[in-house]
Design an enzyme around this catalytic site. Structure first.
Site, PDB file in Angstrom:
ATOM      1  N   ARG A   1      57.783   5.233  25.893  1.00 37.63           N
ATOM      2  CA  ARG A   1      56.503   5.360  25.195  1.00 37.63           C
ATOM      3  C   ARG A   1      56.784   5.326  23.699  1.00 37.63           C
ATOM      4  O   ARG A   1      57.041   6.360  23.068  1.00 37.63           O
ATOM      5  CB  ARG A   1      55.804   6.672  25.580  1.00 37.63           C
ATOM      6  CG  ARG A   1      54.449   6.895  24.925  1.00 37.63           C
ATOM      7  CD  ARG A   1      53.830   8.183  25.436  1.00 37.63           C
ATOM      8  NE  ARG A   1      52.525   8.435  24.856  1.00 37.63           N
ATOM      9  CZ  ARG A   1      52.338   9.054  23.695  1.00 37.63           C
ATOM     10  NH1 ARG A   1      53.372   9.491  22.987  1.00 37.63           N
ATOM     11  NH2 ARG A   1      51.111   9.258  23.243  1.00 37.63           N
TER      12      ARG A   1
ATOM     13  N   SER B   1      46.823   8.371  33.285  1.00 39.50           N
ATOM     14  CA  SER B   1      46.513   9.686  32.719  1.00 39.50           C
ATOM     15  C   SER B   1      45.075  10.042  33.054  1.00 39.50           C
ATOM     16  O   SER B   1      44.178   9.225  32.857  1.00 39.50           O
ATOM     17  CB  SER B   1      46.640   9.669  31.193  1.00 39.50           C
ATOM     18  OG  SER B   1      47.940   9.356  30.813  1.00 39.50           O
TER      19      SER B   1
ATOM     20  N   LYS C   1      51.114  14.296  20.823  1.00 41.30           N
ATOM     21  CA  LYS C   1      50.120  13.227  20.996  1.00 41.30           C
ATOM     22  C   LYS C   1      49.000  13.463  19.997  1.00 41.30           C
ATOM     23  O   LYS C   1      48.301  14.474  20.078  1.00 41.30           O
ATOM     24  CB  LYS C   1      49.582  13.263  22.434  1.00 41.30           C
ATOM     25  CG  LYS C   1      48.664  12.126  22.804  1.00 41.30           C
ATOM     26  CD  LYS C   1      48.441  12.140  24.317  1.00 41.30           C
ATOM     27  CE  LYS C   1      47.219  11.402  24.784  1.00 41.30           C
ATOM     28  NZ  LYS C   1      47.159  10.000  24.546  1.00 41.30           N
TER      29      LYS C   1
HETATM   30  N1  3NM Z   1      49.865  12.687  27.259  1.00 39.87           N
HETATM   31  P1  3NM Z   1      54.876  17.296  24.961  1.00 39.87           P
HETATM   32  S1  3NM Z   1      49.812  15.090  26.481  1.00 39.87           S
HETATM   33  C1  3NM Z   1      51.906  11.748  26.201  1.00 39.87           C
HETATM   34  O1  3NM Z   1      47.252  14.967  28.074  1.00 39.87           O
HETATM   35  C2  3NM Z   1      50.976  12.862  26.476  1.00 39.87           C
HETATM   36  O2  3NM Z   1      47.539  12.944  28.786  1.00 39.87           O
HETATM   37  C3  3NM Z   1      49.149  13.801  27.351  1.00 39.87           C
HETATM   38  O3  3NM Z   1      54.259  15.821  24.995  1.00 39.87           O
HETATM   39  C4  3NM Z   1      47.886  13.906  28.123  1.00 39.87           C
HETATM   40  O4  3NM Z   1      55.608  17.461  26.238  1.00 39.87           O
HETATM   41  C5  3NM Z   1      51.105  14.151  25.977  1.00 39.87           C
HETATM   42  O5  3NM Z   1      55.836  17.274  23.787  1.00 39.87           O
HETATM   43  C6  3NM Z   1      52.194  14.664  25.098  1.00 39.87           C
HETATM   44  O6  3NM Z   1      53.769  18.257  24.752  1.00 39.87           O
HETATM   45  C7  3NM Z   1      53.233  15.447  25.860  1.00 39.87           C
END
Ligand code: 3NM
Length: 236
Positions: free
Chosen positions: A62, A134, A163
């Site tokens: 990503r 997602s 994000k």
């Molecule tokens: N998608 P971390 S939250 C890529 O809610 C992504 O769909 C999300 O990163 C969603 O583990 C997210 O550092 C970021 O919080 C996840």
């Protein structure tokens, strides 16, 4: 957590949506690393190698954000990370880039709600590749399943800094909600998950956790992965 032979879901045997396939997808999900160069404190190659040694079961490339690689560099990094995944029989999924997935013969594509629709991706990738979506609610989850998703990423479970355009935090309630509605699709929780808060995500019905910073922002990504994996194994 029995790992079936890597080649199984990709064989063109007409069983793409069978219980066997869904069992295999589920077995890939316990520890799903999502990552691009912008997330890493060390070289992405080193981070991925350590993370896989620590127990990552699925990888998503990503490459997003202002500093993200573009053009040839973007493709080159993808190839290097895919090679590492292949050497360790960890499936390699591309985030929201069908062309790259087709060019590299990646194992699948993951799309968000604002990306290309899952059924369009499925048509172009074929029945044997992995399509992930997602979803942030039961309605989005049901739609993704109807469009042919193999698994869902549900979140954000907890607050996340990884994000920019993250939706409001959902808590693990959204996973309970999806499971109580009777949906059995393989799914991971995502968003702010780390070794100390992963347990409720699994207890409430997820088949695994997807993380960025818990691994990529750690000083020792391999050790962080091992600790998270231990928590996952104890709670699955
Ligand atoms: N998608 P971390 S939250 C890529 O809610 C992504 O769909 C999300 O990163 C969603 O583990 C997210 O550092 C970021 O919080 C996840």
């Amino acid at each position: 957590m029995k790992q079936l032979p890597f080649s199984d879901p990709f064989s063109n045997d007409g069983k793409s949506h069978s219980a066997e396939r869904s069992h295999w997808i589920r077995s890939c999900l316990p520890l799903y690393l999502v990552m691009g160069s912008v997330n890493c404190k060390q070289s992405p190659v080193q981070v991925l190698e350590q993370a896989i040694a620590g127990g990552v079961t699925l990888f998503q490339y990503r490459e997003k954000g202002k500093q993200a690689l573009r053009g040839q560099e973007y493709v080159e990094l993808a190839r290097r990370l895919q090679d590492i995944c292949r050497n360790h029989k960890v499936p390699f999924i591309v985030n929201d880039d069908l062309e790259l997935a087709l060019t590299l013969d990646a194992d699948g594509v993951h799309v968000g709600q604002d990306d290309a629709p899952a059924d369009w991706i499925r048509q172009r990738l074929g029945p044997d590749k992995i399509v992930g979506v997602s979803a942030h609610s039961l309605v989005e989850a049901s739609r993704a399943i109807a469009a042919g998703a193999d698994y869902l990423g549900i979140g954000p479970i907890y607050p996340t800094l990884s994000k920019d355009d993250a939706e409001p935090v959902r808590g693990t309630e959204v996973i309970q909600h999806v499971r109580r509605s009777g949906l059995t699709i393989p799914l991971v929780g995502i968003g702010g998950i780390h070794e100390h808060n992963a347990a409720p995500v699994l207890r409430d019905g997820a088949d695994g956790v997807a993380v960025i910073s818990a691994i990529t922002a750690a000083d020792a990504p391999g050790e962080a992965t091992q600790r998270l994996k231990k928590t996952i194994i104890q709670n699955l």
